[in-house]
Scaffold this active site. Structure first.
Site, PDB file in Angstrom:
ATOM      1  N   HIS A  43       1.579   4.829  -3.219  1.00 31.15           N
ATOM      2  CA  HIS A  43       1.801   6.308  -2.732  1.00 31.15           C
ATOM      3  C   HIS A  43       3.245   6.747  -3.083  1.00 31.15           C
ATOM      4  O   HIS A  43       3.792   7.468  -3.530  1.00 31.15           O
ATOM      5  CB  HIS A  43       1.514   5.934  -0.428  1.00 31.15           C
ATOM      6  CG  HIS A  43       0.321   6.359  -0.782  1.00 31.15           C
ATOM      7  ND1 HIS A  43      -0.973   7.238  -0.758  1.00 31.15           N
ATOM      8  CD2 HIS A  43      -0.277   5.432   0.573  1.00 31.15           C
ATOM      9  CE1 HIS A  43      -1.551   6.356  -0.810  1.00 31.15           C
ATOM     10  NE2 HIS A  43      -1.226   5.804   0.408  1.00 31.15           N
ATOM     11  N   HIS A  72       0.693  -1.079  -0.003  1.00 31.05           N
ATOM     12  CA  HIS A  72      -0.082   0.446   0.419  1.00 31.05           C
ATOM     13  C   HIS A  72       0.880   0.896  -0.130  1.00 31.05           C
ATOM     14  O   HIS A  72       0.687   2.181  -0.970  1.00 31.05           O
ATOM     15  CB  HIS A  72      -0.523  -0.497   1.377  1.00 31.05           C
ATOM     16  CG  HIS A  72      -1.955   1.012   1.580  1.00 31.05           C
ATOM     17  ND1 HIS A  72      -3.216   0.910   1.000  1.00 31.05           N
ATOM     18  CD2 HIS A  72      -1.321   2.263   1.688  1.00 31.05           C
ATOM     19  CE1 HIS A  72      -3.425   1.943   1.508  1.00 31.05           C
ATOM     20  NE2 HIS A  72      -3.013   3.016   1.990  1.00 31.05           N
ATOM     21  N   GLU A  73       1.547   1.192   1.144  1.00 30.21           N
ATOM     22  CA  GLU A  73       2.800   2.520   0.904  1.00 30.21           C
ATOM     23  C   GLU A  73       3.697   2.677   0.430  1.00 30.21           C
ATOM     24  O   GLU A  73       3.734   4.217  -0.512  1.00 30.21           O
ATOM     25  CB  GLU A  73       3.106   2.615   2.384  1.00 30.21           C
ATOM     26  CG  GLU A  73       2.516   2.289   3.592  1.00 30.21           C
ATOM     27  CD  GLU A  73       1.591   3.511   3.279  1.00 30.21           C
ATOM     28  OE1 GLU A  73       1.868   4.511   3.013  1.00 30.21           O
ATOM     29  OE2 GLU A  73       0.472   3.297   4.299  1.00 30.21           O
TER      30      GLU A  73
END
Length: 496
Positions: A260, A256-257
């Site tokens: 980003h 997920h990160e």
């Protein structure tokens, strides 16, 4: 460098230093540093705001508007003038207090969360809500005090637009969720075996690199609540967390990160230290155009890529190599089914794809009610627990697994939660459109080559930084913001 570019570069430099202090506060800072760290951050953000509001900044922006033939530069100047107008409406003492309390509230939240005791955080949340109401009043609104708050994070959205989107989603998700819960439950026992943290860290670093993270411009660290933060595209940090008795937390938190971070690393180098890499309203150095667009990239890599059977067909043996004993009796298919199971739970960041948005809707209802006075801060735990019973059929055992599980309110981020669902919807819209127009991207991903997908995402999203918003990016690929049909189709195809 023009006077305009030079001034915005100064502001970006200061805000990048703020980001570094924020990263340190969440990753490295000893507990005793909280009070003074809040003051340091408040001082630097005040200096950035002062530079933005100087008459010379307005003059430089007006000059660009009057003389530049570069459309992107003119948009940057327009953004600066709009941000000046916003900041002139908000008292500087209010902004400073918001910055100061965020660090103190963060420490109180960590303690309250660990002890499962809302009373330890309640006075901080009361002040944060009061400050948010004052902020909304200063900015002004026509319909609902939540409107100016959500627009800080997702321009163009309102309480009314969110209600319309959430109503459509809720009705669409209900039958898919009911069907999924009626199926036999997959085996999951192996997810809870003992997985040494150091091995998890090594695996997650490899997975982040496979997804495309450039570790020459990044690093992976540990935080209570995973996050990504950048100090220009040249230094983009991610964090994860490690549960020795639950493997998916670290794997999918890291993916997920990484999504980003890929966005931030993919911003056009020409935009470095510019208005298109700076949130001049939130006073935050960031290349992503909005929280929702940012979240679309993290959810795309976490779910559309990271949880797919195609991905684990390529990398399950790598996973087993890190944990040969723990996964000796587990097949690739069993693993994929386990990490895609539908199982109502307490924690948003560990929620499956079908129940995730119900977690978000709960938070948004509470935030709206806090903002318009329909809900008192003292009543937040009871409202939260009742919504969990109603939406997911589960009873919250303590506040640590309830209203204290997220860092957002302690950071003052009232209005940011809707962007997670907006991100889910947007990710599905992008992938549906790319599958329709460029199926070669999915074929390459199945073969283990994610570079074509990253290149395309760079073209339509990443390289533009803040010069192209979510609505414009979706319009460019023939999609419409607020249309959840692609997302519901994705969920139905996977879980229906």
């Amino acid at each position: 460098m023009s006077a305009f570019s030079s001034r915005i570069a100064e502001i970006n430099d200061i805000l990048s230093a703020v980001n570094l202090l924020q990263w340190d506060a969440r990753v490295m800072m000893p507990p005793g540093g909280a009070a003074t760290r809040g003051q340091q951050i408040a001082t630097l953000k005040a200096k950035a705001r002062e530079l933005l509001l100087e008459a010379s900044t307005e003059d430089a922006a007006e000059t660009v508007m009057a003389t530049s033939g570069d459309e992107r530069e003119r948009r940057a100047a327009g953004d600066v003038l709009a941000a000046r107008k916003w900041h002139l409406s908000v008292p500087p003492a209010l902004l400073r207090r918001q910055d100061e309390i965020s660090i103190l509230a963060g420490r109180a939240w960590e303690k309250a969360r660990a002890e499962g005791d809302f009373s330890l955080f309640r006075p901080h949340l009361a002040e944060i809500v009061s400050l948010a109401r004052q902020m909304a009043g200063a900015i002004g609104y026509d319909a609902h005090p939540y409107d100016p708050m959500v627009q800080i994070y997702e321009p163009g959205e309102t309480a009314a637009s969110l209600k319309a989107l959430f109503d459509d989603l809720r009705e669409g998700i209900k039958p898919i969720l009911a069907a999924a819960l009626n199926r036999p439950k997959p085996r999951t026992d192996f997810l809870y075996r003992t997985y040494p943290v150091e091995h998890q860290k090594a695996l997650c670093a490899e997975l982040a690199e496979i997804l495309g993270l450039d570790f020459a411009r990044s690093r992976l660290d540990t935080a209570v609540h995973p996050f990504e933060i950048s100090f220009t595209r040249q230094d983009v940090r991610i964090t994860s967390r490690w549960n020795p008795n639950y493997l998916p937390m670290s794997i999918f938190g890291t993916m997920h990160e990484t999504g980003h971070a890929l966005y931030e690393q993919g911003v056009d180098p020409a935009l470095t230290r510019s208005a298109h890499a700076t949130d001049l309203i939130g006073l935050y150095a960031v290349g992503g155009s909005s929280f929702g667009m940012h979240e679309s990239q993290s959810r795309l890599f976490e779910n559309h890529i990271g949880r797919s059977a195609d991905f684990w067909a390529l990398h399950f043996e790598r996973l087993k190599a890190h944990f040969p004993d723990q996964l000796a009796d587990v097949s690739e298919e069993e693993f994929v089914l386990a990490v895609n199971r539908t199982e109502p739970g307490f924690v948003r960041v560990e929620a499956d794809e079908l129940t995730y948005d119900l977690h978000i809707m709960l938070r948004v209802r509470i935030e709206m009610a806090l903002m318009d006075g329909a809900l008192a801060v003292d009543d937040v735990p009871a409202a939260w627990n009742e919504a969990m019973r109603e939406d997911l059929g589960i009873a919250v055992p303590h506040d640590g697994l309830g209203c204290l599980q997220d860092v957002h309110w302690s950071s003052g981020y009232i209005g940011s939660f809707p962007t997670y669902t907006i991100g889910n919807v947007t990710a599905a819209q992008i992938m549906a459109r790319l599958d329709e127009t460029e199926p070669r991207l999915r074929d390459a991903a199945r073969a283990g080559d994610l570079a074509p997908l990253r290149q395309k995402l760079g073209e339509i999203v990443w390289r533009h930084g803040r010069s192209r918003g979510r609505h414009a990016a979706l319009s460019a690929i023939g999609a419409e913001a607020g249309d959840c049909s692609a997302y519901l189709s994705y969920l139905s195809g996977k879980f229906g």
